[in-house]
Design an enzyme around this catalytic site. Sequence first.
Site, PDB file in Angstrom:
ATOM      1  N   ASP A  16       0.833  -1.382   0.238  1.00 57.72           N
ATOM      2  CA  ASP A  16       0.020  -0.129   0.152  1.00 57.72           C
ATOM      3  C   ASP A  16       0.582   0.898  -0.090  1.00 57.72           C
ATOM      4  O   ASP A  16       0.461   2.005   0.898  1.00 57.72           O
ATOM      5  CB  ASP A  16      -0.660   0.241   0.938  1.00 57.72           C
ATOM      6  CG  ASP A  16      -0.465  -0.059   2.416  1.00 57.72           C
ATOM      7  OD1 ASP A  16       0.936  -0.571   2.676  1.00 57.72           O
ATOM      8  OD2 ASP A  16      -1.007   0.444   4.004  1.00 57.72           O
ATOM      9  N   HIS A 248       9.363   0.383   9.039  1.00 54.16           N
ATOM     10  CA  HIS A 248       8.698  -0.903   9.449  1.00 54.16           C
ATOM     11  C   HIS A 248       8.501  -2.414   8.232  1.00 54.16           C
ATOM     12  O   HIS A 248       8.658  -3.404   8.460  1.00 54.16           O
ATOM     13  CB  HIS A 248       7.352   0.191   9.689  1.00 54.16           C
ATOM     14  CG  HIS A 248       6.635   0.539  10.741  1.00 54.16           C
ATOM     15  ND1 HIS A 248       6.859  -0.170  12.058  1.00 54.16           N
ATOM     16  CD2 HIS A 248       6.569   1.682  10.556  1.00 54.16           C
ATOM     17  CE1 HIS A 248       6.091   0.870  12.861  1.00 54.16           C
ATOM     18  NE2 HIS A 248       6.399   1.999  11.906  1.00 54.16           N
TER      19      HIS A 248
HETATM   20  O1  LIG Z   1       1.190   5.797  13.968  1.00 57.71           O
HETATM   21  C1  LIG Z   1       0.907   5.063  12.797  1.00 57.71           C
HETATM   22  N1  LIG Z   1      -0.233   5.303  12.581  1.00 57.71           N
HETATM   23  C2  LIG Z   1      -0.740   4.049  11.595  1.00 57.71           C
HETATM   24  N2  LIG Z   1       0.418   3.648   9.937  1.00 57.71           N
HETATM   25  C3  LIG Z   1       1.435   3.587  10.795  1.00 57.71           C
HETATM   26  C4  LIG Z   1       1.637   4.869  11.483  1.00 57.71           C
HETATM   27  N3  LIG Z   1       3.227   5.008  11.395  1.00 57.71           N
HETATM   28  C5  LIG Z   1       3.536   3.713  10.546  1.00 57.71           C
HETATM   29  N4  LIG Z   1       2.180   3.437   9.407  1.00 57.71           N
HETATM   30  C6  LIG Z   1       1.843   2.743   8.498  1.00 57.71           C
HETATM   31  O2  LIG Z   1       1.840   1.766   9.264  1.00 57.71           O
HETATM   32  C7  LIG Z   1       2.330   0.226   9.257  1.00 57.71           C
HETATM   33  C8  LIG Z   1       2.900  -0.212  10.822  1.00 57.71           C
HETATM   34  O3  LIG Z   1       2.065  -0.266  11.295  1.00 57.71           O
HETATM   35  C9  LIG Z   1       3.122   0.453   7.923  1.00 57.71           C
HETATM   36  O4  LIG Z   1       3.478   0.402   6.534  1.00 57.71           O
HETATM   37  C10 LIG Z   1       3.231   2.043   7.883  1.00 57.71           C
HETATM   38  O5  LIG Z   1       3.447   2.480   7.416  1.00 57.71           O
END
Ligand SMILES: O=c1[nH]cnc2c1ncn2[C@@H]1O[C@H](CO)[C@@H](O)[C@H]1O
Length: 323
Positions: A16, A248
Amino acid sequence: MAAAGEGAKKIIIDTDPGIDDAMAIFLALRSPEVEVIGLTTIYGNVYTTLATRNALHLLEVADRTDIPVAEGSHVTITKGTRLSVVDFVHGADGFGNQNFPPPEGKPIDISAPNFLIEQANLYPGKVTVVALGPLTNIALAIQQDPSFAKNIGQIVLLGGAFAVNGNTNPAAEANIFGDPDAADIVFTSGADILAVGINVTHQVVLTDADRDKLASSTGKFAQFLSKILGVYFDYHREAYNTKGVYLHDPTAMIAAINPSLVTYTEGAVRVQTNGITKGLTLLYNKQKRFAEITEWTDQPSVKVAVTVDAPAVVKLVMERLMD
Ligand SMILES: O=c1[nH]cnc2c1ncn2[C@@H]1O[C@H](CO)[C@@H](O)[C@H]1O
């Protein structure tokens, strides 16, 4: 560019994109240990239509338009249309509000779940799916083809918060929260799964100094990433007070490229699908034999990452993206 090495592991990246997705995809394209045989797209960091556009854009930047992109689901496995999309993490365009021109390429004429099924049947036991977003496409493949879980080599997924707080809310990590029903189908499917959760990826930080180093590289991947990283850094400073960002998706990709950099434990994983703990991932280590028959009885074991050699991951990511 590094060509896929002899005997390279075939991978399909379900993605994504997304700033850290872009890093993970470029990392894979620079890694001779893996051969990227396709990208499949999903909502999460952006909606699916934009994810497809961004996936095509990344392949054009990389000069790898030979790699097919199959578009995935626009709704959750329960046909939910109220999606949790995080434009405040990645920018409205998913790429740090750079508003690049649209790509020239088009997705192939087959849906993401069908592409996954087709490739798993073509190379039984030989394809690894690296899943970087909500697990809808993978769950659909499992539902549509009862032999998919057996035919797919491994599913390495970025998802879950094992015994730590989530990042969407205290209970849930974003990818699992995006489609908890799909995640529960995947975890209980019997496939060979390695889950890399934020309990691990929060140890892997790309610092402000690393970002400066990346910006000084003339490599096309480093240059592209330097343009889009701003929003992701701003978000981390705001949300976590960190001088850097969590890697991540690149860490999950490394778990596929070089599994020796992570250790894991095994057990059954189930996902809470409603209530205030919706999206919570719980690992049952099978130490105790419970007398009562429950939703946990006889569930297959999956692998859940517990430690990571963070300095080695950051080093590898930097080396390969600056190449
Ligand atoms: O704080 C956050 N909230 C929502 N999605 C996030 C946040 N930080 C990173 N990601 C996104 O969600 C995945 C990791 O959980 C990663 O793919 C990152 O792009």
